[in-house]
Design a protein around this motif. Structure first.
Motif, short mmCIF file in Angstrom:
data_model
loop_
_atom_site.label_atom_id
_atom_site.label_comp_id
_atom_site.label_asym_id
_atom_site.label_seq_id
_atom_site.Cartn_x
_atom_site.Cartn_y
_atom_site.Cartn_z
N LEU A 12 10.43 46.70 43.57
CA LEU A 12 10.89 45.50 42.87
C LEU A 12 11.97 45.80 41.85
CD1 LEU A 12 7.39 43.90 42.24
CD2 LEU A 12 9.11 43.11 43.87
N ILE A 59 15.23 45.34 46.09
CA ILE A 59 15.03 45.45 44.64
C ILE A 59 15.60 44.20 43.99
CG2 ILE A 59 15.94 46.68 42.61
CD1 ILE A 59 15.33 49.31 44.09
N LEU A 60 14.87 43.66 42.99
CA LEU A 60 15.26 42.39 42.36
C LEU A 60 15.81 42.56 40.94
CD1 LEU A 60 12.13 40.34 43.47
CD2 LEU A 60 14.41 40.25 44.50
N GLN A 61 15.36 43.62 40.29
CA GLN A 61 15.73 43.79 38.88
C GLN A 61 16.28 45.19 38.65
OE1 GLN A 61 11.70 42.97 37.62
NE2 GLN A 61 12.36 41.14 36.52
N HIS A 63 17.13 47.78 35.40
CA HIS A 63 17.09 48.07 33.97
C HIS A 63 18.07 49.21 33.71
CE1 HIS A 63 13.44 45.63 33.80
NE2 HIS A 63 13.01 46.32 34.84
N LEU A 87 21.19 41.08 41.45
CA LEU A 87 20.12 41.75 40.70
C LEU A 87 19.99 41.13 39.30
CD1 LEU A 87 21.12 45.39 41.67
CD2 LEU A 87 18.99 44.28 42.33
N TYR A 88 18.77 41.03 38.82
CA TYR A 88 18.53 40.61 37.44
C TYR A 88 18.84 41.82 36.56
CZ TYR A 88 16.21 38.79 33.29
OH TYR A 88 15.95 38.35 32.02
N THR A 89 19.75 41.64 35.61
CA THR A 89 20.23 42.79 34.84
C THR A 89 19.67 42.81 33.42
OG1 THR A 89 22.22 41.56 34.24
CG2 THR A 89 22.37 43.03 36.14
N ASN A 90 19.12 43.94 33.05
CA ASN A 90 18.52 44.13 31.73
C ASN A 90 19.09 45.41 31.14
OD1 ASN A 90 16.68 43.94 29.57
ND2 ASN A 90 15.16 45.20 30.65
#
Lengths: 391, 101
Positions: A12, A59-61, A63, A87-90
């Protein structure tokens, strides 16, 4: 879509440790003791390919972590690429060097969230933990820059014996800085944190007080501030589901391009890590020996093998099992069923209750073994801070 | 914030509210797993089919009342029943910091 039963479900999240360089030298840093030099870091083109392959695999996120990821000049381009891939970016940052202009560049690149670490609510405490003078002022400026750029922020507070009394102050700081989420996480004792454990371990009374303050703050600020809470394993009865299970949810790529099942996996001897320069993310996830070493439950011995919780906590943490029992395949001693559990609790109790001078030992900053400031004492921390000449 | 909301607590939703995702939360279609997911910092919610239908309409311009109307029409279901589900879900996700309005 149903994958063949032999293929593991895709991960994930990707933890992209883009560099080990960092202006801070926190005494509990989760980076390995042998840091990757700048000259050994993956090139931008490699990271771009890794991000694309990660999204392709499911993969979704992502970091972006480190070290301090802002140390890489190409970070906004990496973020922009990840965002284009959906992608969700953190960004996980110390905030050092994050000014208004950079905040805007990161937001424009598509960054969705920032996790800003704050080591203490008092400037002297931040400096002592991070080995960097004046860090709290930098962090306040970073928080302002993050807010001005319209980015959402989580404040990350790492809790130990020296700052455990300041939970309410952390909550107030999070609200004042505009965070909508606060992570209150006790130190996890790997890497530099393991070396400095005797200096950091809270007492059981401190832990109880912290837990109570967190509960109270959650109720008080419901709807305004989400508080995530992580307790120290040493006082736990059940192990945490470390990384959500080995090779189940996370892939870490370190600055040199090694693909790791967790950020401390290099402490485990005899694991063979592939490099993203040589193997794709999909190939690595499915076939790399390191990812299959502790995947699922087949590797487990008793008491894990027959335990009802084996698919809830997946045996806990492999690195902690190794550090405390000498065997990476043992049950995490955080579990009450482990034959090493009692010794772990006793170790924590002993280290946390030792008088400051004896508990100090050598405090070791990453990149240096020379500096030995006074330890934070449980009951007299404020006084100790006022008199500590520090650096 | 309306008076009704204040009296009902920070999480409760009312029909006049216009819910939207918090700045750090996003509804996304997960192609590899053929499902909707709500993505946030170290968070991932997998809404069920009905929840996903509700969340897809939380666009910052559609009121809770309009979401209820649309779903009642789409699913040919009783208005009151749908309203209860929608208000409960939005209230819960607001408490968890996923939605704001």
């Amino acid at each position: 879509m149903i994958a063949p039963s032999s293929s593991p479900p895709p991960p994930l999240a990707l933890l992209a440790e883009v560099t080990h360089r960092c202006p801070m030298r926190c005494v509990y840093c989760s980076n390995p003791l042998e840091l990757v030099a700048a000259s050994g870091e993956l090139e931008e083109a490699d990271w771009l390919r890794v991000l694309s392959e990660a999204a392709e695999l499911g993969i979704l996120q992502v970091h972006f972590s480190g070290g301090e990821p802002l140390a890489r000049q190409d970070l906004p381009r990496l973020i922009a690429h990840a965002a284009r891939e959906g992608l969700y970016t953190n960004l996980i940052t110390s905030g050092i060097g994050l000014d208004a202009a950079l905040g805007c560049r990161l937001a424009d690149a598509g960054l969705e969230h920032v996790q800003l670490s704050v080591q203490d609510t008092e400037a002297t405490g931040v400096d002592r933990i991070g080995g960097f003078q004046g860090a709290l002022a930098h962090k306040r400026r970073a928080a302002d820059a993050i807010a001005a750029a319209g980015l959402a922020m989580t404040l990350n507070a790492v809790i130990h014996r020296g700052n455990a009394e300041r939970i309410d102050a952390f909550v107030s700081l999070a609200l004042a800085l505009g965070a909508r989420r606060l992570e209150v996480a006790h130190v996890q004792y790997y890497g530099w944190g393991l070396i400095n454990r005797a200096w950091l371990m809270p007492t059981i009374d401190q832990l109880r007080a912290v837990s109570a303050r967190v509960e109270a703050a959650r109720a008080q600020h419901k709807g305004a501030l989400v508080i995530d809470y992580v307790i120290p394993d040493y006082y736990a009865r059940l192990p945490k589901s470390c990384m959500g299970g080995w090779g189940r949810r996370f892939m870490v790529v370190d600055p040199a391009g090694r693909a790791l099942p967790c950020h401390a996996a290099t402490t485990i001897p005899d694991l063979h890590f592939t490099n993203v320069r040589d193997a794709s993310i999909a190939e690595t996830w499915e076939h790399a020996p390191a990812f299959n070493a502790f995947r699922g439950t087949a590797w487990m011995a008793e008491p894990c093998r027959s335990c009802d919780r084996r698919e809830l906590d997946w045996g806990g943490c492999r690195c902690q099992a190794l550090a405390l029992t000498g065997d990476a395949a043992a049950t995490d001693p955080a579990c009450h069923k482990s034959p090493h559990h009692r010794a772990m609790v006793e170790l924590a109790t002993r280290e946390a209750s030792a008088p400051p001078a004896a508990a100090a030992g050598d405090v070791t900053y990453r990149g240096s073994r020379r500096r030995r400031p006074r330890p934070p004492a449980a009951a007299t921390s404020r006084k100790a801070e006022e008199t500590c000449s520090g650096f | 914030m309306t008076a009704a909301q204040t009296s009902a607590g920070p999480g409760a939703a009312v029909l006049a509210d216009v819910p939207r995702f918090a700045p750090h939360m996003r509804l996304s279609f997960d192609k590899a797993r053929s499902r909707w997911v709500v993505l946030g910092p170290e968070r991932l919610f997998v809404p069920d089919e009905i929840a996903a239908e509700i969340l897809r309409r939380c666009d910052g311009t559609t009121s809770v009342a309009a979401i209820v109307d649309a779903l009642a029409a789409d699913y040919d279901a009783a208005h009151g029943e749908i309203a209860g589900d929608v208000v409960a879900l939005i209230g819960e996700l607001r408490e968890r910091g996923v939605l704001v309005s």
